[in-house]
Design an enzyme around this catalytic site. Structure first.
Site, PDB file in Angstrom:
ATOM      1  N   GLN A  90       0.829  -1.203   0.000  1.00  0.00           N
ATOM      2  CA  GLN A  90       0.000   0.000   0.000  1.00  0.00           C
ATOM      3  C   GLN A  90       0.870   1.264   0.000  1.00  0.00           C
ATOM      4  O   GLN A  90       0.332   2.364  -0.025  1.00  0.00           O
ATOM      5  CB  GLN A  90      -0.902   0.009   1.249  1.00  0.00           C
ATOM      6  CG  GLN A  90      -1.878  -1.158   1.291  1.00  0.00           C
ATOM      7  CD  GLN A  90      -2.669  -1.243   2.578  1.00  0.00           C
ATOM      8  OE1 GLN A  90      -2.787  -2.316   3.172  1.00  0.00           O
ATOM      9  NE2 GLN A  90      -3.242  -0.136   3.038  1.00  0.00           N
ATOM     10  N   ARG A 106      -8.809  -1.832   8.099  1.00  0.00           N
ATOM     11  CA  ARG A 106      -9.663  -0.860   7.432  1.00  0.00           C
ATOM     12  C   ARG A 106     -10.023   0.288   8.372  1.00  0.00           C
ATOM     13  O   ARG A 106     -11.153   0.763   8.393  1.00  0.00           O
ATOM     14  CB  ARG A 106     -10.928  -1.541   6.917  1.00  0.00           C
ATOM     15  CG  ARG A 106     -11.599  -0.723   5.830  1.00  0.00           C
ATOM     16  CD  ARG A 106     -12.749  -1.484   5.209  1.00  0.00           C
ATOM     17  NE  ARG A 106     -13.315  -0.686   4.145  1.00  0.00           N
ATOM     18  CZ  ARG A 106     -13.844  -1.197   3.046  1.00  0.00           C
ATOM     19  NH1 ARG A 106     -13.878  -2.473   2.866  1.00  0.00           N
ATOM     20  NH2 ARG A 106     -14.342  -0.399   2.135  1.00  0.00           N
ATOM     21  N   CYS A 107      -9.101   0.663   9.208  1.00  0.00           N
ATOM     22  CA  CYS A 107      -9.358   1.790  10.081  1.00  0.00           C
ATOM     23  C   CYS A 107      -8.060   2.453  10.439  1.00  0.00           C
ATOM     24  O   CYS A 107      -7.090   1.817  10.768  1.00  0.00           O
ATOM     25  CB  CYS A 107     -10.020   1.357  11.365  1.00  0.00           C
ATOM     26  SG  CYS A 107      -9.707   2.543  12.652  1.00  0.00           S
ATOM     27  N   GLU A 151     -12.970   4.053   5.509  1.00  0.00           N
ATOM     28  CA  GLU A 151     -12.925   3.309   6.758  1.00  0.00           C
ATOM     29  C   GLU A 151     -14.042   3.680   7.727  1.00  0.00           C
ATOM     30  O   GLU A 151     -14.199   3.017   8.756  1.00  0.00           O
ATOM     31  CB  GLU A 151     -11.560   3.543   7.405  1.00  0.00           C
ATOM     32  CG  GLU A 151     -10.449   3.139   6.463  1.00  0.00           C
ATOM     33  CD  GLU A 151      -9.070   3.547   6.929  1.00  0.00           C
ATOM     34  OE1 GLU A 151      -8.111   2.895   6.529  1.00  0.00           O
ATOM     35  OE2 GLU A 151      -8.960   4.511   7.689  1.00  0.00           O
TER      36      GLU A 151
END
Lengths: 789, 148, 168, 291
Positions: free
Chosen positions: A227, A374-375, A744
């Protein structure tokens, strides 16, 4: 406050507000995406990894002779081999260090112990079975509270005698004395203990790489599912000593990231060493068990929080004490100044006069991590705590949880709002979002239904979550990752015939960057989005950027794209002035063209201006139409939302089913509504997952008990409800597009809504809290204890 | 995992003791033992194919007689490894009863399973381990009573 | 290492190879034939990313040996587009934003195609049941269900009355 | 995950398969659908020397109704069984069960014979065949024998099948009049192994009393088993919720669950009580024709 702002561009241009179909999809629907496992290079060999069965043990010896004699086996690499080059440890993003391969001690079950390189993946898989490692088991520390006891074994003696314990760091935020005073002066203090368990992002594509070192050119091509390609390049250069100019990191298509593809894993470093040693491309693709057992985890926070209240329900203060389990190394991907991430956003959506937050971190015999699921940066842990605590507070003072929230929300006229832990919320309208969610789900009717069902002995619950997210890291005065400031970048080149290429330092993993970033250029310049090629993930071509995680792409790189487009627009204005023979000051920009103010028929389109930039630019002006922008956001953005969930509970089995779920999100101005909704659907599902299904538990010997998808339960389409979504729009005042980021939000907001609904269903039995995941056996146990089951 | 049990053995106590202290004989009762190599009086090595149905793994096991109080009490430790998995066990055996028999053996075992077997096979391990340990002590009884 | 000869028809073309008996079908397709549209996600037959059709039935190709498929006719995602025209499911996944990272998509489309072959007019629940062996981490399934229903409607409209069930 | 090495044969006839099993006894393992076996091979928890693939052996996948019983070929897939209307009409429990095994791909390839011979302690079919007092036909080069389901499942992954035998047929009796059957499976997530699965069959007499009962439990012991004590307790009793609750409690007395990710043993025992009662209720309502 509308569902979406009306687009100002045509469907052909497809600027902001258009649900443009995704430009990346034609290759994916044909099976022509190029993911890391699809990368095949001439002369490539395979790596497989020998892993420890023990969570803590001394390595007495490693015998690789049988493996080395097997067909196709080229090399076996151990920690002792790496030690000679000083590569047996590597730095983590959090400033700790972790083993690449252990020299004498393994620290968690499934840790890498040795790597086998062979001509084929089957040969490598065979040979790892024939590497004999002799272990002497050591005492295992699984519980972080026990890790901090004085007689606990010291897991990291490498830190020296002055740190002969398992305490990693202490971090605090807010005013301790003022908070203590505020709570002491409150009518009551409501406490809660929340454990937010260890989970794993488990993107459907696991991690992997191909390291390709060319000894003749002295160049490393590193293909990887990352990423954050540029950060990888810098880290690889720092660790290996190869000049950064001789390293190219290429990410290809990524099969889901969610934070799990931010860290640099030991397998990556080993494969690079193997390629350097053999002079051949080395491929390593982890299998699902390796992914679940050894890759960075998320969460694992033990939180004790107390909320001060007046009898009328007014919140007076918040005090939070937390223990973070980091495994054997702190490999969190948090900014340097924030070892607990942005956890101090825990005051949430509420106007809380005083707050104090402290976090201590401990080592245990588990894999390292502390990354996102995802946060961004521990926001889920914060939101879960405050939203559970607010529900409990409402119950204690006898108020409806919706009314309690309405009473304590930060009001619209209080923005920008300075929180007691130091954040400046940019904009918000929490009352409107909650009201909309309550209306959409029919809250009052549901409460009536609940009362009727309760009278019949049936269990039904309604849960609310009104979260505030904090994304877009970040302002460079405050945020960095291993010292690199958290800006992001965009480079835009407009070609002579009017199409363009946009290169970015962020990295799509399914968010649709090729589409949305093209739409930003379309919005700003009028070039049809279909003619804007978006390229990411090649460090040789993209400007330096920090990558995509923490919902930062739109807040940071999206802003960079808007700003770089405006730079181009400004140069085009001078080209237009030259062509139209007027002063640049007399030109105005509308719908993709510069026209003479008051003479709308005298104009030049962006395509005409692009052509002129290469064919007819004025003397003294540089040719070409390109620009680059490194955007340093003035502040973070604060998306928010209100979610309402309805659950039914099977009294006999403890099974929870989500009957309805309404999500009202506010992420400011929206670039592509279709994609935003898709992000929310996915985020909600990744909020459902740890609420009801997913957890990585360990037994007392440190064995990971969820090492396959047979035990780590991702929700299928049957468990996932038909999400209902809606929006309010409160633009960010400081973002060039008024956008905030959304990827998110739903993962942050959903778990407390579900947990609150379950507790609500059981509240009449005296239940005040339950930790996620709310598994059938946990719910049943409560029902059993209360005499219901 | 903790297991325990009691076996009544219709044999004199000294014969039971001698059996337990003989690696070849006691080892032959270990689950799936294929070969035994005696290192010295306290240490021996075994190779065992341990499994359930057609699921099995081949372990290399180091065994140590860690304590012996003749003819009353012995502690045997075992440390076994297979690719990806490991088993560590401590077995306590206490003998009582009249010298000429029958002998009562109270045993307890503390078994730790690590790695793939523990991680993937959790839903089957406890029952299987329990059964194998029970079979081991049954085997000891049977062989002794048969004059072994 | 002994090998065995396998001959399979993949997307209409006969392909042959000498393989180890233990070679997984997914590796035959990907590593030997270069058809990388079929992905591997879990190894334990839970995720369905590797779904292909074997003799018309959807199968998880990571849980089938290449030698088991010897003589079979196999359809992969690469065989779905016909004559330059996307399969209605491919089109529908695109139209309805039924994919994000795209990694589960080939398996999801192949499973959906099998589902619509056996049940041309499914309810939303039928659809969810039909793809319960395919995990998606990105989309939350909402738009996948919509996409499958769009394709179902189109396939029904393009089939003569009563012939839908035969077009697996 | 990559399996270890093995040989593979695909015999073209049952006789050939049986010859191979005899000649390679102890080394050969039968491969049917593969959805149970291949994950174990990939995890290298099983390493047979030879896989004998039965896919080319004809005549093993039929579903036939005879005057005496139902005969389901060992290679009949879960899906083929699921879609068999005649079987479902007589034994609704079959559709309950087949529809809940794994996922559609698993049902396309997994077979009833493979599932029963594999004898995973959490598998579904064994509980059903136990409840219905069915039997298994096994063939070896030396001949054929029929083994009652009760007594067939010896231990985890162990059955009464010899290494030289193939499970060729599952036989289920015909349902007498006033008979209802149901399979209720408690699972964490669609298609997973059961937390507990209960197969129940009840035959009522004219007075509404239970003439015979069959209860098979899965996932709560080393092997699926028949809850014989509960069955006995139900015979002669009026089919009623209270009796089903009592039967659930008795069934729990025969269960030996272990704690795992589905929950602690205590929870599983409670679920044996609960799910057994539910399965019996559903079976009874079907016997009455009300479900």
């Amino acid at each position: 406050m509308t569902e979406a702002q009306a687009p100002t561009t045509t469907a052909e241009v497809a600027g902001m507000g258009h649900s443009m179909k995704r430009k990346e999809d034609p290759r994916f629907i044909r099976g022509q995406g190029e993911y890391i496992e699809d990368v095949v290079l001439p002369n490539m060999v395979w790596m497989d990894i020998v892993r420890s069965p023990y969570a803590h043990a001394t390595i007495k010896s490693i015998d690789a002779s049988e493996a080395l004699a097997m067909p196709g086996v080229l090399a076996v690499i151990t920690g002792k081999d790496l030690e000679k080059a000083g590569l047996h440890w590597m730095p983590t993003l959090a400033g700790d260090k972790q083993m690449v391969l252990p020299v004498d001690t393994v620290m968690y079950q499934a840790q890498e112990v040795a790597a086998v390189i062979a001509e084929t993946r089957y040969q490598a898989a065979d040979a790892i079975q024939a590497v004999y490692v002799d272990y002497e088991p050591l005492p295992v520390v699984v519980d972080p509270f026990k890790a901090l006891e004085p007689d606990a074994p010291v897991l990291r003696p490498d830190r020296g005698p002055e740190k002969a314990n398992n305490h990693i760091w202490h971090w605090e935020s807010g005013d301790r004395a003022a908070t203590d005073a505020a709570l002491a002066a409150s009518d009551r203090v409501v406490p809660i203990d929340v454990y937010i368990p260890r989970i794993h992002v488990a993107s459907i594509e696991t991690c992997g790489c191909v390291a390709d070192f060319d000894p003749v050119r002295g160049h490393l091509d590193f293909h990887v599912t990352s990423q954050a390609a540029h950060v990888y390049r810098t880290v690889i250069s720092l660790v290996s000593g190869i000049p950064e100019s001789s390293i190219r990191v290429k990410t290809h298509d990524i099969g889901g990231g969610f934070g799990g593809k931010v860290p640099v894993y030991p397998g990556y470093v080993i494969s690079i060493v193997a390629s350097l040693t053999l002079g051949r491309p080395v491929k390593w693709i982890e299998d699902r068990s390796e992914n679940l057992q050894a890759d960075s985890f998320a969460r694992d926070y033990h939180v004790h929080a107390e909320l001060g209240l007046q009898n009328d329900g007014t919140i007076t203060g918040l005090r939070v004490k937390t223990l973070a389990d980091h495994g054997y190394s702190d490999a969190a991907a948090d900014p340097s100044k924030f070892p607990a991430g942005l956890f101090n956003v825990i005051t949430g959506s509420y106007d809380i006069p005083q707050a104090f937050v402290e976090v201590d971190a401990a080592y245990t015999n588990k894999p390292p991590g502390g990354v996102a699921y995802r946060c961004s940066f521990r926001v889920t842990e914060a939101v879960h705590t405050i939203e559970r605590l607010v529900d409990e507070a409402a119950r204690v003072v006898g108020m409806d949880p919706a009314a309690f929230r309405m009473k304590n929300f930060i009001r619209k006229d209080q923005f920008p709002y300075h929180t007691p832990t130091g954040w400046d919320y940019d904009s918000g309208d929490y009352h409107t979002a909650l009201r909309k969610a309550l209306d959409l789900i029919g809250y009052d009717e549901l409460r009536k239904e609940q009362a009727e069902k309760r009278a019949r002995g049936e269990l039904m619950g309604i849960g609310i979550s009104s979260f505030t997210e904090i994304v877009g890291a970040g302002p460079s005065h405050t945020f960095d990752i291993i010292g690199i400031k958290m800006f992001d970048s965009a480079e835009l080149r407009v070609h002579p015939t009017g199409s363009a290429i946009l290169r970015l330092g962020v990295q799509s993993q399914g968010q649709g960057h090729e589409t949305t970033f093209a739409q930003i250029v379309a919005e700003e310049l009028g070039i049809p989005a279909s003619k804007v090629k978006v390229e990411e993930g090649d460090t040789d071509t993209a400007p330096y950027g920090l990558g995509t995680y923490a919902s930062r792409s739109t807040p940071v790189a999206g802003a960079a794209t808007a700003v770089v487009s405006r730079k181009i627009r400004e140069k085009a204005r001078h080209l237009a002035a030259h062509l139209l023979e007027c002063s640049a000051d007399d030109l105005e920009w509308t719908n993709g063209k510069w026209s003479v103010r008051g003479s709308p028929d005298r104009f030049k389109t962006i395509a005409e201006l692009a052509f002129a930039a290469y064919t007819n630019h004025p003397q003294g002006m540089e040719a070409g139409l390109e620009a680059v922008d490194y955007y340093d956001p003035p502040n973070l953005t604060f998306p928010f939302g209100s979610y309402v969930c309805v659950v039914d509970i099977d009294k006999g089995t403890g099974q929870v089913s989500v009957r309805r779920f309404v999500a009202v999100d506010d992420c400011g101005n929206i670039i592509n509504p279709m994609i935003v909704d898709g992000q929310i659907h996915g985020g909600l599902t990744m909020g459902l997952a740890p609420s009801l299904y997913e957890e990585i538990p360990y037994d007392e010997n440190g064995n990971n008990l969820a090492g396959t998808f047979m035990d780590y339960l991702l929700p299928t389409a049957l468990e996932t409800p038909a999400w209902e979504t809606a929006k309010t729009i409160t633009p960010s005042p400081h973002h060039p597009l008024g956008a905030k980021g959304v990827g998110e939000s739903a993962t942050v907001g959903a778990p407390p809504a579900i947990a609150n609904a379950v507790v609500d269903a059981l509240s009449h039995l005296g239940v005040t809290h339950m930790d996620i995941p709310l598994t059938p056996h946990k719910v049943w146990r409560v029902l059993h204890e209360k005499g219901v089951a | 995992m903790q297991f325990q049990g009691t076996v009544e053995i219709n044999a004199p106590r000294d014969r039971v003791w001698a059996f337990l202290m003989d690696p070849d004989r006691v080892g032959s009762c270990g689950p799936g033992v294929e070969s035994i190599e005696v290192v010295d009086a306290e240490h021996f090595k075994a190779r065992a194919k341990v499994g359930i149905g057609f699921i099995s793994a081949r372990f290399n096991v180091d065994m140590t007689i860690a304590e012996r109080t003749e003819p009353e009490r012995a502690v045997i430790k075992a440390h076994g490894q297979a690719p990806g998995s490991a088993v560590d066990a401590t077995a306590n055996m206490a003998l009582s009863g009249p010298g000429e028999g029958p002998t009562t053996m109270d045993w307890s075992a503390d078994v730790t399973i690590s790695g793939t077997l523990a991680s993937v096979g959790a839903r089957m391990i406890e029952g299987t381990a329990n059964k194998m340990i029970g079979q081991t002590f049954d085997c000891i009884r049977t062989k002794l009573e048969a004059g072994g | 290492m002994t090998t065995q000869h396998v001959s399979v028809t993949v997307n209409g073309a006969v392909r042959e190879a000498d393989v180890e008996p233990r070679l997984l079908l997914v590796h035959l397709l990907r590593d030997v034939f270069g058809l990388t549209g079929t992905h591997t996600g879990c190894d334990t037959s839970n995720c369905g990313a590797c779904t292909v059709h074997v003799n018309g039935e959807s199968a998880k190709s990571c849980t089938m040996l290449a030698v088991q498929a010897n003589g079979a006719s196999i359809t992969t995602i690469e065989g779905m587009e016909q004559g330059g025209k996307l399969h209605p499911l491919q089109q529908a996944f695109w139209d309805q934003h039924g994919l994000q990272c795209g990694f589960c998509t080939p398996g999801m489309i192949m499973q959906s195609a099998w589902l619509l072959g056996t049940n041309p007019d499914p309810t939303d629940h039928d659809v969810r049941e039909g793809i319960a062996g395919n995990l998606c981490r990105c989309t939350g399934y909402v738009n996948i269900v919509k996409a499958i229903q769009q394709a179902a409607a189109e396939l029904r409209a393009s089939e003569p009355e009563g012939a839908g069930a035969a077009s697996a | 995950m990559i399996p270890g090495q093995f040989e593979y044969v695909r015999p073209g006839s049952l006789d050939e398969a049986l010859r191979i099993l005899r000649d390679r006894e102890g080394e050969a393992k039968i491969l049917s659908g593969g959805y149970s076996l291949l994950p174990l091979l990939k995890l290298r928890l099983a390493q047979p020397a030879l896989l004998v693939d039965l896919q080319a052996v004809g005549g093993l996948d039929g579903i036939a109704r005879t005057d005496d019983d139902w005969r389901i070929g060992g290679r009949a897939t879960h899906r083929r069984i699921l879609e068999h209307d005649g079987l479902a009409a007589e034994w609704p429990i079959i559709r309950d069960t087949a529809g809940g095994i794994g996922d559609p791909q698993v049902r396309n390839w997994g077979t009833i014979g493979g599932s029963c011979a594999h004898a995973d302690p959490g598998s579904d079919w064994p509980a059903v065949v136990l409840a219905l007092r069915g039997s298994f036909t096994c063939r070896s080069a030396g001949g054929e024998r029929t083994l009652a389901a009760r007594g067939f499942f010896l231990d985890t992954f162990q059955t009464a099948i010899d290494a030289t035998e193939v499970l060729t047929e599952v036989r289920l009796p015909h349902a007498p009049g006033r008979t209802g059957s149901a399979y209720v499976k408690l699972e964490r997530r669609a298609g997973d192994f059961a937390t507990v699965g209960v197969a129940a069959v009840l035959t009522l007499d004219d007075s509404g009393r239970i003439a015979s009962a069959g209860i098979g439990l899965t996932a709560v012991a080393e092997t699926p088993f028949a809850a014989t004590d509960a069955e006995a307790a139900l015979v002669g009793v009026v089919a009623h919720d209270e009796a089903f609750g009592v039967a659930g409690g008795i069934a729990a007395g025969q269960a030996r669950p272990t704690s795992d990710s589905h929950g602690p043993a205590e929870y599983k025992l409670a679920m044996v009580r609960e799910i057994t009662a539910r399965a019996l209720r559903l079976a009874a309502s079907r016997a009455h024709g009300t479900a």
